[in-house]
Scaffold this motif. Structure first.
Motif, PDB file in Angstrom:
ATOM      1  N   GLY A 258      58.926  41.727   3.018  1.00  0.00           N
ATOM      2  CA  GLY A 258      57.715  42.484   2.739  1.00  0.00           C
ATOM      3  C   GLY A 258      57.913  43.532   1.660  1.00  0.00           C
ATOM      4  O   GLY A 258      57.032  43.753   0.815  1.00  0.00           O
ATOM      5  N   PHE A 259      59.079  44.178   1.656  1.00  0.00           N
ATOM      6  CA  PHE A 259      59.381  45.187   0.647  1.00  0.00           C
ATOM      7  C   PHE A 259      59.473  44.552  -0.742  1.00  0.00           C
ATOM      8  O   PHE A 259      58.991  45.117  -1.735  1.00  0.00           O
ATOM      9  CB  PHE A 259      60.694  45.882   1.008  1.00  0.00           C
ATOM     10  N   THR A 260      60.065  43.363  -0.815  1.00  0.00           N
ATOM     11  CA  THR A 260      60.157  42.668  -2.102  1.00  0.00           C
ATOM     12  C   THR A 260      58.772  42.318  -2.619  1.00  0.00           C
ATOM     13  O   THR A 260      58.464  42.521  -3.804  1.00  0.00           O
ATOM     14  CB  THR A 260      61.015  41.403  -1.952  1.00  0.00           C
ATOM     15  N   GLU A 284      64.048  46.541 -10.263  1.00  0.00           N
ATOM     16  CA  GLU A 284      65.378  46.381  -9.680  1.00  0.00           C
ATOM     17  C   GLU A 284      65.282  45.873  -8.247  1.00  0.00           C
ATOM     18  O   GLU A 284      66.059  44.996  -7.823  1.00  0.00           O
ATOM     19  CB  GLU A 284      66.126  47.712  -9.723  1.00  0.00           C
ATOM     20  N   SER A 285      64.338  46.403  -7.469  1.00  0.00           N
ATOM     21  CA  SER A 285      64.175  45.976  -6.082  1.00  0.00           C
ATOM     22  C   SER A 285      63.754  44.512  -5.993  1.00  0.00           C
ATOM     23  O   SER A 285      64.180  43.789  -5.082  1.00  0.00           O
ATOM     24  CB  SER A 285      63.153  46.869  -5.377  1.00  0.00           C
ATOM     25  N   VAL A 286      62.902  44.060  -6.924  1.00  0.00           N
ATOM     26  CA  VAL A 286      62.500  42.653  -6.933  1.00  0.00           C
ATOM     27  C   VAL A 286      63.702  41.763  -7.214  1.00  0.00           C
ATOM     28  O   VAL A 286      63.925  40.749  -6.532  1.00  0.00           O
ATOM     29  CB  VAL A 286      61.386  42.414  -7.964  1.00  0.00           C
ATOM     30  N   ARG A 287      64.486  42.120  -8.219  1.00  0.00           N
ATOM     31  CA  ARG A 287      65.678  41.316  -8.526  1.00  0.00           C
ATOM     32  C   ARG A 287      66.608  41.241  -7.322  1.00  0.00           C
ATOM     33  O   ARG A 287      67.125  40.174  -6.986  1.00  0.00           O
ATOM     34  CB  ARG A 287      66.414  41.922  -9.718  1.00  0.00           C
ATOM     35  N   ASN A 288      66.835  42.379  -6.681  1.00  0.00           N
ATOM     36  CA  ASN A 288      67.709  42.389  -5.507  1.00  0.00           C
ATOM     37  C   ASN A 288      67.153  41.479  -4.402  1.00  0.00           C
ATOM     38  O   ASN A 288      67.907  40.788  -3.709  1.00  0.00           O
ATOM     39  CB  ASN A 288      67.864  43.807  -4.977  1.00  0.00           C
ATOM     40  N   GLY A 289      65.842  41.492  -4.233  1.00  0.00           N
ATOM     41  CA  GLY A 289      65.234  40.692  -3.184  1.00  0.00           C
ATOM     42  C   GLY A 289      65.301  39.196  -3.453  1.00  0.00           C
ATOM     43  O   GLY A 289      65.678  38.417  -2.571  1.00  0.00           O
ATOM     44  N   VAL A 290      64.928  38.776  -4.663  1.00  0.00           N
ATOM     45  CA  VAL A 290      64.889  37.337  -4.932  1.00  0.00           C
ATOM     46  C   VAL A 290      66.292  36.746  -4.998  1.00  0.00           C
ATOM     47  O   VAL A 290      66.462  35.516  -4.853  1.00  0.00           O
ATOM     48  CB  VAL A 290      64.100  37.026  -6.226  1.00  0.00           C
ATOM     49  N   ARG A 291      67.300  37.588  -5.202  1.00  0.00           N
ATOM     50  CA  ARG A 291      68.677  37.107  -5.157  1.00  0.00           C
ATOM     51  C   ARG A 291      69.274  37.234  -3.752  1.00  0.00           C
ATOM     52  O   ARG A 291      69.961  36.332  -3.273  1.00  0.00           O
ATOM     53  CB  ARG A 291      69.536  37.904  -6.140  1.00  0.00           C
ATOM     54  N   GLY A 292      69.026  38.359  -3.091  1.00  0.00           N
ATOM     55  CA  GLY A 292      69.677  38.637  -1.821  1.00  0.00           C
ATOM     56  C   GLY A 292      69.048  37.941  -0.632  1.00  0.00           C
ATOM     57  O   GLY A 292      69.756  37.551   0.307  1.00  0.00           O
ATOM     58  N   LEU A 293      67.720  37.784  -0.614  1.00  0.00           N
ATOM     59  CA  LEU A 293      67.063  37.161   0.532  1.00  0.00           C
ATOM     60  C   LEU A 293      67.523  35.718   0.764  1.00  0.00           C
ATOM     61  O   LEU A 293      67.867  35.357   1.898  1.00  0.00           O
ATOM     62  CB  LEU A 293      65.538  37.224   0.351  1.00  0.00           C
ATOM     63  N   PRO A 294      67.556  34.871  -0.275  1.00  0.00           N
ATOM     64  CA  PRO A 294      68.084  33.512  -0.039  1.00  0.00           C
ATOM     65  C   PRO A 294      69.531  33.513   0.424  1.00  0.00           C
ATOM     66  O   PRO A 294      69.923  32.676   1.256  1.00  0.00           O
ATOM     67  CB  PRO A 294      67.932  32.841  -1.411  1.00  0.00           C
ATOM     68  N   ASP A 295      70.336  34.437  -0.089  1.00  0.00           N
ATOM     69  CA  ASP A 295      71.735  34.518   0.327  1.00  0.00           C
ATOM     70  C   ASP A 295      71.831  34.846   1.809  1.00  0.00           C
ATOM     71  O   ASP A 295      72.555  34.187   2.572  1.00  0.00           O
ATOM     72  CB  ASP A 295      72.451  35.577  -0.513  1.00  0.00           C
TER      73      ASP A 295
END
Length: 308
Positions: A258-260, A284-295
């Motif tokens: 939700g934050f992303t 920056e938060s979007v990049r972190n989310g689209v990379r980190g959430l799938p991981d």
């Protein structure tokens, strides 16, 4: 902002950068130093249960929970007495620090504080990722290709969040104990940023807290001993651990989803909003989310095996 109740200023109101959701300032007056937080608004509406949270904070402070003293609160601004301490890096904390966090959670959950929130709107688990990816590509967002590649995984995460069974019990708690919401003072925890406080399934609170304190920015270095130390501290202070399972991680991954999305929408708007983080921080938060959430989603079974 009317800050006259804090005394006569002895210096200017200074912006403290780094907040992911709100904007914080420091004000020094003849009555001391204060942290003044300007709350984010959505279409002019508050996004927090300010009165309920403030009552919870006052009870926690009176019970000796290590935190800044709550001074005042309304739907646009909350004020706490300023607390000096060391920032907690996004890295595994010590076992002693983690143990004390567990003890603090048990003390919070044992407080007898009424909670009667009003009818704030609750967004459903977001499932509009294909449309958001199309808009991101059309507007040339720097992370558009990464978002488009992650759409199917984000939809699967939304399905997991919506369908995961929560075993209970529900507890009144902080709901956002992350490294960036903590200080270390003489090596011991100080809990900051209580705005998200509310009712939460116990497994979600324990899992989110313990995992966040036991890893670095990614999931390659998760320390099971630190994770377990949070739970040991919780049990030592009288808390009862809930059944182990995927519900321990659903709150963390659902909140991150939700934050992303919230930051995606801010970036798509393309303007600096009057409240909330700067636009660069949203990117920056979007990049972190689209990379980190799938991981994280791909490692859920591994986390359950390693930490359970």
């Amino acid at each position: 902002m009317d800050l006259s109740h804090l005394g006569t200023p002895t210096g200017p109101l200074l912006r403290v950068h780094g907040g992911f959701a709100n904007r914080t300032y420091r004000l020094d007056t003849d009555r001391g130093s204060f942290a003044v937080k300007e709350l984010k608004l959505v279409d002019g509406r508050p996004t927090y249960e300010v009165e309920e949270v403030f009552r919870f904070e006052r009870a926690a402070f009176a019970a000796g929970v290590p935190m800044p003293e709550p001074i005042s609160a309304d739907h646009r601004m909350v004020v706490h007495r300023w607390v000096d301490g060391e920032k907690v890096p996004e890295a595994p904390v010590s076992r002693a620090y983690a143990f004390e966090i567990g003890e603090i959670l048990a003390r919070l959950h044992a407080l007898d504080v009424p909670w009667t929130p009003g009818p704030l709107a609750v967004d459903p688990t977001p499932r509009d990722w294909p449309e958001l990816a199309e808009r991101a590509v059309a507007t040339g967002q720097p992370w558009a290709d990464e978002l488009a590649a992650a759409v199917e995984t984000l939809l699967a995460i939304a399905q997991f969040v919506a369908g995961c069974e929560r075993p209970g019990p529900m507890v009144l708690t902080h709901r956002d104990i992350q490294p960036w919401n903590l200080l270390a003072r003489e090596g011991r925890p100080v809990l900051l940023d209580w705005e998200l406080s509310g009712m939460l399934d116990l497994s979600g609170e324990l899992g989110s807290t313990a995992l966040s304190l036991s890893k670095g920015p990614g999931f390659d270095d998760v320390r099971p001993a630190v994770f377990r130390a949070v739970l040991d501290g919780y049990a030592a202070a009288g808390g009862t651990l809930p059944p182990w399972g995927p519900s321990w991680f659903v709150y963390l991954i659902g909140g991150w989803l939700g934050f992303t999305r919230w930051n995606v929408l801010r970036c798509l708007a393309g303007v600096e909003a009057s409240t909330g983080p700067d636009l660069a921080l949203s990117h920056e938060s979007v990049r972190n989310g689209v990379r980190g959430l799938p991981d994280m989603f791909g490692r859920l079974a591994e986390l359950e095996t390693m930490l359970g």
